[in-house]
Design a protein around this motif. Sequence first.
Motif, PDB file in Angstrom:
ATOM      1  N   GLN A   1      41.016  38.765  38.597  1.00 43.88           N
ATOM      2  CA  GLN A   1      42.059  39.659  38.096  1.00 43.88           C
ATOM      3  C   GLN A   1      41.446  40.870  37.368  1.00 43.88           C
ATOM      4  OE1 GLN A   1      45.246  37.709  35.987  1.00 43.88           O
ATOM      5  NE2 GLN A   1      45.624  36.270  37.654  1.00 43.88           N
ATOM      6  N   GLN A   2      40.552  41.543  38.095  1.00 36.81           N
ATOM      7  CA  GLN A   2      39.878  42.726  37.574  1.00 36.81           C
ATOM      8  C   GLN A   2      40.097  43.896  38.519  1.00 36.81           C
ATOM      9  OE1 GLN A   2      38.009  43.033  34.681  1.00 36.81           O
ATOM     10  NE2 GLN A   2      38.617  40.941  34.143  1.00 36.81           N
ATOM     11  N   VAL A   3      40.243  45.093  37.936  1.00 34.12           N
ATOM     12  CA  VAL A   3      40.388  46.289  38.766  1.00 34.12           C
ATOM     13  C   VAL A   3      39.025  46.715  39.281  1.00 34.12           C
ATOM     14  CG1 VAL A   3      42.498  47.094  37.673  1.00 34.12           C
ATOM     15  CG2 VAL A   3      40.292  47.726  36.688  1.00 34.12           C
TER      16      VAL A   3
ATOM     17  N   GLN B   1      37.084  48.689  33.184  1.00 34.32           N
ATOM     18  CA  GLN B   1      37.860  49.072  32.006  1.00 34.32           C
ATOM     19  C   GLN B   1      36.923  49.677  30.974  1.00 34.32           C
ATOM     20  OE1 GLN B   1      40.276  45.845  30.729  1.00 34.32           O
ATOM     21  NE2 GLN B   1      41.108  46.870  28.942  1.00 34.32           N
TER      22      GLN B   1
ATOM     23  N   SER C   1      41.488  51.304  24.888  1.00 37.19           N
ATOM     24  CA  SER C   1      41.075  50.554  26.069  1.00 37.19           C
ATOM     25  C   SER C   1      41.840  51.115  27.255  1.00 37.19           C
ATOM     26  CB  SER C   1      41.376  49.061  25.898  1.00 37.19           C
ATOM     27  OG  SER C   1      40.953  48.333  27.031  1.00 37.19           O
TER      28      SER C   1
ATOM     29  N   THR D   1      42.095  51.115  31.691  1.00 36.69           N
ATOM     30  CA  THR D   1      41.660  50.637  33.001  1.00 36.69           C
ATOM     31  C   THR D   1      41.610  51.796  33.986  1.00 36.69           C
ATOM     32  OG1 THR D   1      43.935  50.096  33.574  1.00 36.69           O
ATOM     33  CG2 THR D   1      42.568  48.302  32.735  1.00 36.69           C
TER      34      THR D   1
ATOM     35  N   PHE E   1      46.852  48.519  37.600  1.00 38.17           N
ATOM     36  CA  PHE E   1      46.515  47.158  37.197  1.00 38.17           C
ATOM     37  C   PHE E   1      47.568  46.233  37.795  1.00 38.17           C
ATOM     38  CE2 PHE E   1      46.136  43.430  34.505  1.00 38.17           C
ATOM     39  CZ  PHE E   1      44.766  43.322  34.352  1.00 38.17           C
TER      40      PHE E   1
ATOM     41  N   GLU F   1      48.518  39.938  33.268  1.00 42.28           N
ATOM     42  CA  GLU F   1      47.996  40.077  31.907  1.00 42.28           C
ATOM     43  C   GLU F   1      46.747  40.952  31.897  1.00 42.28           C
ATOM     44  OE1 GLU F   1      47.356  36.322  30.107  1.00 42.28           O
ATOM     45  OE2 GLU F   1      49.440  35.659  30.310  1.00 42.28           O
ATOM     46  N   GLN F   2      46.726  41.883  30.961  1.00 42.84           N
ATOM     47  CA  GLN F   2      45.590  42.787  30.845  1.00 42.84           C
ATOM     48  C   GLN F   2      44.902  42.577  29.501  1.00 42.84           C
ATOM     49  OE1 GLN F   2      46.510  46.897  31.515  1.00 42.84           O
ATOM     50  NE2 GLN F   2      44.536  47.631  30.774  1.00 42.84           N
TER      51      GLN F   2
END
Length: 256
Positions: free
Chosen positions: A121-123, A127, A145, A147, A151, A155-156
Amino acid sequence: MLESDSPLNRLPSNLHPQQVLLLDGMRTCALIAKDKTLRLHEHLHAISFSDTPPSRHVVFASAWSIVDSAHRFCKFITRFVTETGCPLNEAWVTPMRRVKGLRDTIQHLDERVEQVMVKEQQVLFGQLGWVARGNISDTHGRIFSMTSGYFPFKEQAFNVANPSGRILHNTIDRVTLTAVGRVVNNQFMPVSVVMEEILCSMKQCLMAVERFAKSKMEAMPKAPIMPLDNLMVVRFHGLTDTGCVLTPDVEFKLRR
């Protein structure tokens, strides 16, 4: 990063070409990293405080350029130390070694989308977190913060470096890139690197290389200094869809 009288800016013409290329590789990577860090700080300050901030993709372009330069620098200095015996504290290199997992992942990004990014669950481009103050003397500020791009997950995480107990040297500081990287046992997980620590690592390594190079070059026979960044130019005229003429009147035709 490099003073004008640095031995890396004044390499003699009788130095072995392989050593010239290794030294020049370190010099160029360090200059690129410094330039990109300055631009990164400038753009992040504008994003933090300006009513007309720049496009946000530019900060990720700078951050990933720093990562790439650090990775190349690390390879150059490792090879240089092995071949010349230049003394180097391994602790100075450690912050740069951390970028390898990030750099390897970004080089094969298309392969990692389903395999890694969705699972973790990462772009794609990570980030950025940073500490921002309006003035260098301020004891208050903001922690950001951001991204890269969309996204698409539920949840981020708020990935930033804690400024508590840290000496902040700039109005923008503790710039931290968090992205998926390959770590031990070929596992993928989020890895964080601090841009200022990478630059400091480069500077310490460069100072050691400069001291070593200076002592060795002083013992060499005197030779002319090689020119830096040779710039060549030729004028042209008579430009058409099929060719042009280069001065002094050498015809340059479109290859069929």
